[in-house]
Scaffold this active site. Structure first.
Site, PDB file in Angstrom:
ATOM      1  CG  ASP A  13     -91.181-173.796  46.334  1.00  0.00           C
ATOM      2  OD1 ASP A  13     -90.475-172.784  46.406  1.00  0.00           O
ATOM      3  OD2 ASP A  13     -91.020-174.680  45.480  1.00  0.00           O
ATOM      4  CE  LYS A  16     -87.530-173.127  52.819  1.00  0.00           C
ATOM      5  NZ  LYS A  16     -88.441-173.879  51.970  1.00  0.00           N
ATOM      6  CE  LYS A  18     -97.718-165.697  56.785  1.00  0.00           C
ATOM      7  NZ  LYS A  18     -99.136-165.684  56.575  1.00  0.00           N
ATOM      8  N   GLY A  40     -86.199-169.276  46.614  1.00  0.00           N
ATOM      9  CA  GLY A  40     -87.034-168.116  46.320  1.00  0.00           C
ATOM     10  C   GLY A  40     -87.982-167.958  47.485  1.00  0.00           C
ATOM     11  CG  HIS A  41     -86.849-168.081  51.175  1.00  0.00           C
ATOM     12  ND1 HIS A  41     -85.950-168.217  52.196  1.00  0.00           N
ATOM     13  CD2 HIS A  41     -86.942-169.311  50.607  1.00  0.00           C
ATOM     14  CE1 HIS A  41     -85.514-169.471  52.232  1.00  0.00           C
ATOM     15  NE2 HIS A  41     -86.097-170.140  51.267  1.00  0.00           N
ATOM     16  CD  GLN A 221     -82.643-174.998  48.389  1.00  0.00           C
ATOM     17  OE1 GLN A 221     -81.740-175.172  49.170  1.00  0.00           O
ATOM     18  NE2 GLN A 221     -82.790-173.841  47.758  1.00  0.00           N
ATOM     19  NE  ARG A 302     -93.444-173.387  43.756  1.00  0.00           N
ATOM     20  CZ  ARG A 302     -93.744-172.275  44.418  1.00  0.00           C
ATOM     21  NH1 ARG A 302     -94.904-172.142  45.022  1.00  0.00           N
ATOM     22  NH2 ARG A 302     -92.877-171.290  44.493  1.00  0.00           N
TER      23      ARG A 302
HETATM   24  P1  IMP Z   1     -80.818-177.146  42.291  1.00  0.00           P
HETATM   25  O1  IMP Z   1     -80.886-176.862  43.755  1.00  0.00           O
HETATM   26  O2  IMP Z   1     -80.970-175.919  41.443  1.00  0.00           O
HETATM   27  O3  IMP Z   1     -79.628-177.968  41.918  1.00  0.00           O
HETATM   28  O4  IMP Z   1     -82.100-178.067  41.923  1.00  0.00           O
HETATM   29  C1  IMP Z   1     -82.241-179.402  42.394  1.00  0.00           C
HETATM   30  C2  IMP Z   1     -83.701-179.720  42.671  1.00  0.00           C
HETATM   31  O5  IMP Z   1     -84.147-178.963  43.783  1.00  0.00           O
HETATM   32  C3  IMP Z   1     -84.657-179.374  41.529  1.00  0.00           C
HETATM   33  O6  IMP Z   1     -85.735-180.299  41.552  1.00  0.00           O
HETATM   34  C4  IMP Z   1     -85.191-178.010  41.914  1.00  0.00           C
HETATM   35  O7  IMP Z   1     -86.438-177.736  41.347  1.00  0.00           O
HETATM   36  C5  IMP Z   1     -85.266-178.171  43.415  1.00  0.00           C
HETATM   37  N1  IMP Z   1     -85.150-176.907  44.143  1.00  0.00           N
HETATM   38  C6  IMP Z   1     -84.015-176.212  44.364  1.00  0.00           C
HETATM   39  N2  IMP Z   1     -84.268-175.120  45.093  1.00  0.00           N
HETATM   40  C7  IMP Z   1     -85.581-175.129  45.358  1.00  0.00           C
HETATM   41  C8  IMP Z   1     -86.436-174.273  46.115  1.00  0.00           C
HETATM   42  O8  IMP Z   1     -86.005-173.278  46.724  1.00  0.00           O
HETATM   43  N3  IMP Z   1     -87.750-174.607  46.154  1.00  0.00           N
HETATM   44  C9  IMP Z   1     -88.225-175.732  45.540  1.00  0.00           C
HETATM   45  N4  IMP Z   1     -87.468-176.568  44.839  1.00  0.00           N
HETATM   46  C10 IMP Z   1     -86.151-176.267  44.750  1.00  0.00           C
HETATM   47 MG    MG Z   2     -89.429-171.037  46.993  1.00  0.00          MG
END
Ligand code: IMP
Ligand code: MG
Length: 422
Positions: A13, A16, A18, A40-41, A221, A302
């Protein structure tokens, strides 16, 4: 030509999407190399806001090729919904979006298994996005996965075998579920995927490089969620670091050019796991409110805290960052004091090295800076920056030993200040 990599240095978060959108005019191909719809971009321009999950963030800058690379895990049902929503808002992706035949599929039962595993973990849960990411990558490394390239080869049989295997696990976990509805949506997604070119993206990308084209690899991520180097086990299931771009696209490390490392002027985390600089007071709440820090995929609030330079220095090292990008500095515009964690105190001993494990005995040691207390969202050049902001930025550059190349002062594409233009 080389592949430039853009990736997150914190817990995701960072913004990226943008910046990929902003940088896209300088590239021919934008490629996602890992993760899936857990991402989620968020992008904003011309008064519109878009959240991309599996689609690369280069699709809004006309005519560029966007690739979903082999390192990505793709959920056909969510992909269909995402693309259709973009089509409704006038963006036709069919000629600009290619999918690797080696990208693995997220099955409906992967989603169910993700939720079941989390439920079983109780208070030790990871706080996943519930999108089936972990189980899909588990099947990939366990050599049980289904790839988009399998669509043409006995696909129904392979699907049934995989789903049957998952159902045994779900029953062992005493899960109740309605698979039929999920499967219907999923197979509609499978038919939808067939409309897109399924390509051998490693050949495509390497040929493009040979022909002098420029590629931007878009990370998802962040480094602290990396399966090897993140805060394990509270991580995602892929390599979010620079090396992931090589395995997730099929490019040699010698082809990597710039590595853009992106971070927020403060820090956030969603889901469980350690977060040494987390704030539980009104300062953290203020960051959450001003930064709209709610998950774009799950809507979860968050966790917010000060920037952590111990973790950031580690992330810079692991990724070989060549250019830093600082996001959301405007969120701190009204703060009287700004803090940065410069070391950890672990049982009375100070360290600047990111430790094997972060537990309750890790305490943050802070440097304090006077806030700039100036609205920066309308600024267009660095000559307008307040001196307190420059002091904060210089301290970060010195500590991380890399220049900050871009500053983002608001969510819109236009609210971006590029320093050291080439
Ligand atoms: P998963 O990727 O859904 O298995 O989640 C594993 C961990 O990564 C959790 O703490 C999620 O909240 C975090 N996470 C996964 N994708 C994102 C992202 O795009 N942004 C922020 N945290 C993420
Ligand atoms: Mg995001």
């Amino acid at each position: 030509m080389s592949v430039d990599v853009l990736l997150g240095l914190q817990w995701g978060d960072e913004g990226k999407g943008k910046i990929v959108d902003v940088l896209t005019p300088g590239y021919d191909i934008i490629a996602r190399f890992q993760g899936g719809p857990n991402a989620g971009h968020t992008l904003e321009f011309k008064g519109e806001k878009y959240v991309l999950r599996s689609v690369p963030s280069g699709i809004f800058q006309g005519g560029k090729i966007n690739i979903i690379g082999n390192g990505v895990v793709l959920d056909p049902a969510l992909f269909k919904a995402e693309v259709e929503a973009l089509e409704v808002s006038g963006h036709d992706l069919s000629k600009h979006l290619y999918i690797s035949r080696k990208a693995h599929l997220i099955l409906p039962t992967h989603r169910l298994l993700d939720l079941a595993c989390e439920a079983q973990k109780g208070s030790g849960k990871i706080g996943t996005t519930g999108k089936g990411i972990g189980p899909a990558y588990t099947d990939k490394t366990g050599r049980n996965g289904l790839r988009t390239g399998d669509l043409d080869y006995n696909f129904e049989v392979k699907y049934k075998e995989a789903a049957a295997r998952h159902e045994i696990l779900l029953q062992q976990m005493n899960c109740e579920y309605d698979l039929a509805a999920l499967e219907k949506e999923w197979f509609e997604g499978i038919d939808f995927i067939r409309k897109f070119p399924l390509i051998d993206s490693e050949h495509f990308i390497n040929n493009a490089l040979q022909n002098g084209e420029k590629v931007l690899a878009e990370g998802a991520q962040g480094t602290l969620l990396d399966i090897d180097f993140g805060s394990y086990p509270f991580v995602t299931s892929s390599n979010t670091v620079c090396a992931g771009a090589c395995t997730g696209l099929g490019i040699s490390p010698s082809k990597v050019g710039k590595v853009y490392g992106i971070f927020k002027a403060y820090c956030t985390r969603v889901g469980s796991g350690p977060f040494p600089t987390e704030l539980f007071d009104e300062t953290g709440q203020k960051m959450r409110n001003l930064g709209c820090e709610y998950g774009s995929v799950t809507g979860r609030p968050r966790r917010c805290g000060w920037i952590d330079l111990v973790a950031l220095r580690y992330a810079v090292m692991i990724n070989g960052v060549t250019d830093l990008i600082m996001m959301k500095s405007d969120v701190l515009d009204s703060f009287e004091t700004v803090k940065a964690c410069v070391a950890y105190n672990i049982n009375g001993v100070e360290t600047e090295d990111f430790p094997f494990e972060i537990n309750d005995s890790v305490k943050s040691v802070y440097a304090e800076f006077p806030g700039w207390q100036t609205g920066m969202t309308k600024m267009q050049s660095e000559s307008e920056f307040p001196k307190e902001f420059n002091a904060y930025m210089s301290f970060l550059e010195k500590t991380l030993d890399v220049n900050i190349k871009i500053i983002s002062v608001g969510p819109d594409r236009e609210q971006t200040i590029i320093r050291y233009a080439e």
